[in-house]
Design a protein around this motif. Structure first.
Motif, PDB file in Angstrom:
ATOM      1  N   CYS A 138       0.808  -1.227   0.000  1.00 40.76           N
ATOM      2  CA  CYS A 138       0.000   0.000   0.000  1.00 40.76           C
ATOM      3  C   CYS A 138       0.837   1.271   0.000  1.00 40.76           C
ATOM      4  CB  CYS A 138      -0.940   0.018   1.202  1.00 40.76           C
ATOM      5  SG  CYS A 138      -0.105   0.217   2.811  1.00 40.76           S
ATOM      6  N   GLY A 188      -0.257   4.815   1.545  1.00 38.11           N
ATOM      7  CA  GLY A 188      -1.702   4.777   1.732  1.00 38.11           C
ATOM      8  C   GLY A 188      -2.505   5.791   0.957  1.00 38.11           C
ATOM      9  N   ALA A 218       0.892   6.253   6.148  1.00 38.97           N
ATOM     10  CA  ALA A 218      -0.464   5.782   5.863  1.00 38.97           C
ATOM     11  C   ALA A 218      -1.353   5.886   7.098  1.00 38.97           C
ATOM     12  CB  ALA A 218      -0.413   4.341   5.360  1.00 38.97           C
ATOM     13  N   VAL A 261     -10.715   0.470   5.044  1.00 38.38           N
ATOM     14  CA  VAL A 261      -9.508   0.274   4.248  1.00 38.38           C
ATOM     15  C   VAL A 261      -8.342  -0.127   5.151  1.00 38.38           C
ATOM     16  CG1 VAL A 261     -10.252   1.807   2.398  1.00 38.38           C
ATOM     17  CG2 VAL A 261      -8.933   2.744   4.299  1.00 38.38           C
ATOM     18  N   HIS A 262      -7.636  -1.143   4.719  1.00 34.42           N
ATOM     19  CA  HIS A 262      -6.495  -1.672   5.448  1.00 34.42           C
ATOM     20  C   HIS A 262      -5.323  -1.792   4.477  1.00 34.42           C
ATOM     21  CE1 HIS A 262      -8.860  -3.102   9.020  1.00 34.42           C
ATOM     22  NE2 HIS A 262      -9.826  -2.971   8.124  1.00 34.42           N
ATOM     23  N   GLY A 263      -4.112  -1.604   4.992  1.00 34.33           N
ATOM     24  CA  GLY A 263      -2.929  -1.688   4.155  1.00 34.33           C
ATOM     25  C   GLY A 263      -1.820  -2.490   4.803  1.00 34.33           C
ATOM     26  N   LEU A 284      -5.593   4.175  -0.799  1.00 30.74           N
ATOM     27  CA  LEU A 284      -6.601   3.764   0.171  1.00 30.74           C
ATOM     28  C   LEU A 284      -7.320   4.965   0.785  1.00 30.74           C
ATOM     29  CD1 LEU A 284      -4.679   0.875   1.953  1.00 30.74           C
ATOM     30  CD2 LEU A 284      -6.639   0.649   0.415  1.00 30.74           C
ATOM     31  N   ALA A 285      -6.573   6.011   1.089  1.00 31.65           N
ATOM     32  CA  ALA A 285      -7.195   7.209   1.647  1.00 31.65           C
ATOM     33  C   ALA A 285      -8.142   7.849   0.638  1.00 31.65           C
ATOM     34  CB  ALA A 285      -6.119   8.197   2.084  1.00 31.65           C
ATOM     35  N   VAL A 311      -5.444   5.435   7.522  1.00 31.39           N
ATOM     36  CA  VAL A 311      -5.487   4.074   6.980  1.00 31.39           C
ATOM     37  C   VAL A 311      -5.003   3.100   8.049  1.00 31.39           C
ATOM     38  CG1 VAL A 311      -4.524   2.518   5.245  1.00 31.39           C
ATOM     39  CG2 VAL A 311      -5.140   4.865   4.619  1.00 31.39           C
ATOM     40  N   ALA A 318     -11.253   5.707   0.621  1.00 36.47           N
ATOM     41  CA  ALA A 318     -12.020   5.836   1.857  1.00 36.47           C
ATOM     42  C   ALA A 318     -12.818   7.129   1.892  1.00 36.47           C
ATOM     43  CB  ALA A 318     -11.081   5.767   3.055  1.00 36.47           C
TER      44      ALA A 318
END
Length: 218
Positions: A58, A61, A88, A75-77, A64-65, A93, A68
């Motif tokens: 990730c 992040g 992140a 969301v997970h990384g 993912l951010a 995240v 989200a």
């Protein structure tokens, strides 16, 4: 030393520092992985619980951010770089330091798993374990997105930034689509660093979307 240890102890942080400015310029609105996740989310039935998404590799992040902020999603990384993970986490995240062969998550914990351009640097002896771990943390049904270098036949090349480390390019779908629970729904090959078509195999990158659907579903 195995490659995963090299990245956990030093090269993960070095990659993060080396690519920080470049990553900041990425337009996630034009990101094919983001587009795939948005498409998946848009097809979920009304009233579905939040989408559970894990990105392996990730970085800091940003992707993912971005997701989200626009989706009803958890969301997970995961990344080998401690510096990237800290960044992140500062973005909200739920990121952890680690590698793809040992995912620190529970069984059937995610609806979508993204391999974010990391498999080409994994130790080949870990590939069976990586596939097993991905399958373990994915719910059924679920989605798997692989963004990485692509080669119809396996290629091994020296990794330019660290002596003794190698990059390995292959068709990473083959880790999963031999299994009857996995079906490749989409596979697009383009040039590294862009979305244009490319005739140079050394520059091929693919985004592959696989569906996991192994149980009995109405």
């Amino acid at each position: 030393m195995r490659q995963k240890d090299v990245f956990l102890h030093s090269e993960g942080d070095a990659w993060f520092e080396r690519n920080r400015a470049t990553c900041a310029q990425i337009d996630h609105a034009a990101d094919p992985v983001v587009a795939t996740v948005l498409d998946i989310a848009g097809q979920r039935p009304p009233g579905s619980p939040p989408l559970r998404l894990l990105e392996v590799g990730c970085g800091e992040g940003r992707r993912l951010a971005w997701l989200a902020a626009r989706l009803d999603a958890e969301v997970h990384g995961l990344d080998p770089s401690a510096k990237a993970v800290a960044t992140a986490q500062a973005r909200g995240v739920a990121a952890r330091q680690g590698t793809a062969d040992a995912l620190p998550h529970g069984d059937a914990a995610f609806d979508v798993l993204v391999f974010g351009f990391c498999l080409y640097l994994c130790d080949p002896q870990d590939l069976f374990r990586i596939a097993q771990e991905a399958d373990r943390v994915l719910a059924d049904p679920a989605w798997l997105i692989i963004h990485d270098f692509h080669s119809p036949t396996p290629l091994v090349r020296p990794y330019h930034h660290k002596p003794g480390v190698h990059s390995r390019k292959m068709d990473f779908r083959r880790l999963f689509d031999w299994h009857p629970a996995y079906t490749c729904y989409a596979h697009r090959v383009s040039a590294h660093g862009g979305t244009a078509f490319c005739d140079e195999p050394q520059e091929w990158v693919a985004v592959s979307t696989l569906r996991k659907r192994g149980g009995d579903h109405a």
